[in-house]
Write a protein that holds these residues in place. Structure first.
Motif, PDB file in Angstrom:
ATOM      1  N   UNK A   1       0.840  -1.175   0.000  1.00  0.00           N
ATOM      2  CA  UNK A   1       0.000   0.000   0.000  1.00  0.00           C
ATOM      3  C   UNK A   1       0.890   1.246   0.000  1.00  0.00           C
ATOM      4  N   UNK A   2       0.593   2.180  -0.849  1.00  0.00           N
ATOM      5  CA  UNK A   2       1.341   3.428  -0.925  1.00  0.00           C
ATOM      6  C   UNK A   2       0.519   4.539  -0.284  1.00  0.00           C
ATOM      7  N   UNK A   3       1.168   5.341   0.545  1.00  0.00           N
ATOM      8  CA  UNK A   3       0.524   6.490   1.172  1.00  0.00           C
ATOM      9  C   UNK A   3       0.378   7.589   0.127  1.00  0.00           C
ATOM     10  N   UNK A   4      -0.810   8.149  -0.004  1.00  0.00           N
ATOM     11  CA  UNK A   4      -1.053   9.210  -0.984  1.00  0.00           C
ATOM     12  C   UNK A   4      -1.045  10.574  -0.293  1.00  0.00           C
ATOM     13  N   UNK A   5      -0.925  11.624  -1.083  1.00  0.00           N
ATOM     14  CA  UNK A   5      -0.955  12.985  -0.539  1.00  0.00           C
ATOM     15  C   UNK A   5      -2.290  13.265   0.160  1.00  0.00           C
ATOM     16  N   UNK A   6      -3.449  12.924  -0.442  1.00  0.00           N
ATOM     17  CA  UNK A   6      -4.708  13.156   0.287  1.00  0.00           C
ATOM     18  C   UNK A   6      -4.787  12.380   1.610  1.00  0.00           C
ATOM     19  N   UNK A   7      -4.306  11.143   1.630  1.00  0.00           N
ATOM     20  CA  UNK A   7      -4.299  10.376   2.882  1.00  0.00           C
ATOM     21  C   UNK A   7      -3.387  11.044   3.915  1.00  0.00           C
ATOM     22  N   UNK A   8      -2.236  11.506   3.464  1.00  0.00           N
ATOM     23  CA  UNK A   8      -1.290  12.156   4.370  1.00  0.00           C
ATOM     24  C   UNK A   8      -1.887  13.437   4.950  1.00  0.00           C
ATOM     25  N   UNK A  63       7.300  16.555  12.472  1.00  0.00           N
ATOM     26  CA  UNK A  63       6.063  16.153  11.798  1.00  0.00           C
ATOM     27  C   UNK A  63       6.364  15.554  10.431  1.00  0.00           C
ATOM     28  N   UNK A  64       7.283  16.162   9.704  1.00  0.00           N
ATOM     29  CA  UNK A  64       7.651  15.636   8.380  1.00  0.00           C
ATOM     30  C   UNK A  64       8.142  14.202   8.482  1.00  0.00           C
ATOM     31  N   UNK A  65       8.922  13.904   9.522  1.00  0.00           N
ATOM     32  CA  UNK A  65       9.452  12.549   9.664  1.00  0.00           C
ATOM     33  C   UNK A  65       8.352  11.518   9.880  1.00  0.00           C
ATOM     34  N   UNK A  66       7.254  11.893  10.502  1.00  0.00           N
ATOM     35  CA  UNK A  66       6.137  10.959  10.660  1.00  0.00           C
ATOM     36  C   UNK A  66       5.648  10.512   9.278  1.00  0.00           C
ATOM     37  N   UNK A  69       8.364   8.243   7.512  1.00  0.00           N
ATOM     38  CA  UNK A  69       8.320   6.869   8.035  1.00  0.00           C
ATOM     39  C   UNK A  69       7.032   6.171   7.610  1.00  0.00           C
ATOM     40  N   UNK A  70       5.915   6.872   7.700  1.00  0.00           N
ATOM     41  CA  UNK A  70       4.641   6.276   7.283  1.00  0.00           C
ATOM     42  C   UNK A  70       4.669   5.881   5.815  1.00  0.00           C
ATOM     43  N   UNK A  71       5.309   6.695   4.986  1.00  0.00           N
ATOM     44  CA  UNK A  71       5.389   6.352   3.562  1.00  0.00           C
ATOM     45  C   UNK A  71       6.237   5.101   3.358  1.00  0.00           C
ATOM     46  N   UNK A  72       7.272   4.933   4.158  1.00  0.00           N
ATOM     47  CA  UNK A  72       8.123   3.743   4.051  1.00  0.00           C
ATOM     48  C   UNK A  72       7.402   2.495   4.541  1.00  0.00           C
ATOM     49  N   UNK A  73       6.483   2.685   5.495  1.00  0.00           N
ATOM     50  CA  UNK A  73       5.725   1.563   6.051  1.00  0.00           C
ATOM     51  C   UNK A  73       4.461   1.252   5.244  1.00  0.00           C
ATOM     52  N   UNK A  74       4.083   2.144   4.339  1.00  0.00           N
ATOM     53  CA  UNK A  74       2.847   1.957   3.579  1.00  0.00           C
ATOM     54  C   UNK A  74       1.622   2.480   4.297  1.00  0.00           C
ATOM     55  N   UNK A  75       1.808   3.170   5.393  1.00  0.00           N
ATOM     56  CA  UNK A  75       0.711   3.751   6.167  1.00  0.00           C
ATOM     57  C   UNK A  75       1.196   4.058   7.571  1.00  0.00           C
ATOM     58  N   UNK A  76       0.345   4.712   8.334  1.00  0.00           N
ATOM     59  CA  UNK A  76       0.716   5.128   9.684  1.00  0.00           C
ATOM     60  C   UNK A  76       0.827   3.939  10.628  1.00  0.00           C
ATOM     61  N   UNK A  77       1.831   3.998  11.481  1.00  0.00           N
ATOM     62  CA  UNK A  77       2.012   3.082  12.601  1.00  0.00           C
ATOM     63  C   UNK A  77       2.452   3.956  13.776  1.00  0.00           C
ATOM     64  N   UNK A  78       1.920   3.731  14.973  1.00  0.00           N
ATOM     65  CA  UNK A  78       2.337   4.564  16.107  1.00  0.00           C
ATOM     66  C   UNK A  78       3.859   4.563  16.273  1.00  0.00           C
ATOM     67  N   UNK A  79       4.387   5.754  16.537  1.00  0.00           N
ATOM     68  CA  UNK A  79       5.832   5.939  16.682  1.00  0.00           C
ATOM     69  C   UNK A  79       6.074   7.078  17.649  1.00  0.00           C
TER      70      UNK A  79
END
Length: 150
Positions: A1-8, A63-66, A69-79
């Motif tokens: 899954x790829x994180x999109x700009x609207x999702x971000x 905030x940018x790093x969130x 990292x989320x883009x590398x993971x394919x979506x948000x994960x608590x960090x």
């Protein structure tokens, strides 16, 4: 899954504290292991001489790093941020701030990345931020849909 700009950008509204949302950040680009955010210039974030304060710049980089990292993971994960080291090279005054981040290493429990901050319209960096994050849990669960009446 790829994180999109609207999702971000939806993540900005859903996952961050109100004071972070008050910075009016927008995600402009997201790709695997990288993201670009914008913080509009606001005189309320300026210190003596009209330069953007370091606290706002560090919040932008964090905030940018969130999103990196989320883009590398394919979506948000608590960090959670474990370390953030900022080198300020020159001031930013009267212009939007662009944060360009990338992942350096993504492990099972830790992620490392860097963010360069620069004024809009200038390619030379004003700050370099190196960060380490602990990946602390699973993403929030989406409630199950109610059973269909049919």
């Amino acid at each position: 899954m790829t994180l999109t700009v609207p999702q971000a950008n939806a993540m900005l509204d859903e996952l961050f504290a109100p004071w972070v949302r008050d910075l009016r950040l927008t995600v402009e680009r997201v790709e695997l292991g990288a993201a670009t955010l914008r913080m509009p210039f606001d005189p309320r974030l300026a210190r003596v001489g009209g330069t953007v304060c370091g606290q706002a710049l560090m919040a932008l980089a964090d905030t940018a790093m969130v999103f990196v990292i989320s883009s590398a993971l394919g979506g948000f994960k608590p960090m959670t941020t474990v370390n953030q080291s900022t080198n300020f090279m020159r001031a930013i005054a009267g212009r939007d701030v662009i944060a360009e981040g990338r992942i350096l290493r993504l492990g099972r429990t830790m992620a490392f990345g860097e963010v360069f901050l620069r004024p809009e319209g200038d390619d030379a960096p004003s700050a370099h931020v190196a960060s380490a994050y602990a990946l602390v849990g699973e993403p929030p669960k989406t409630p199950a849909a109610p059973p269909s009446p049919h």
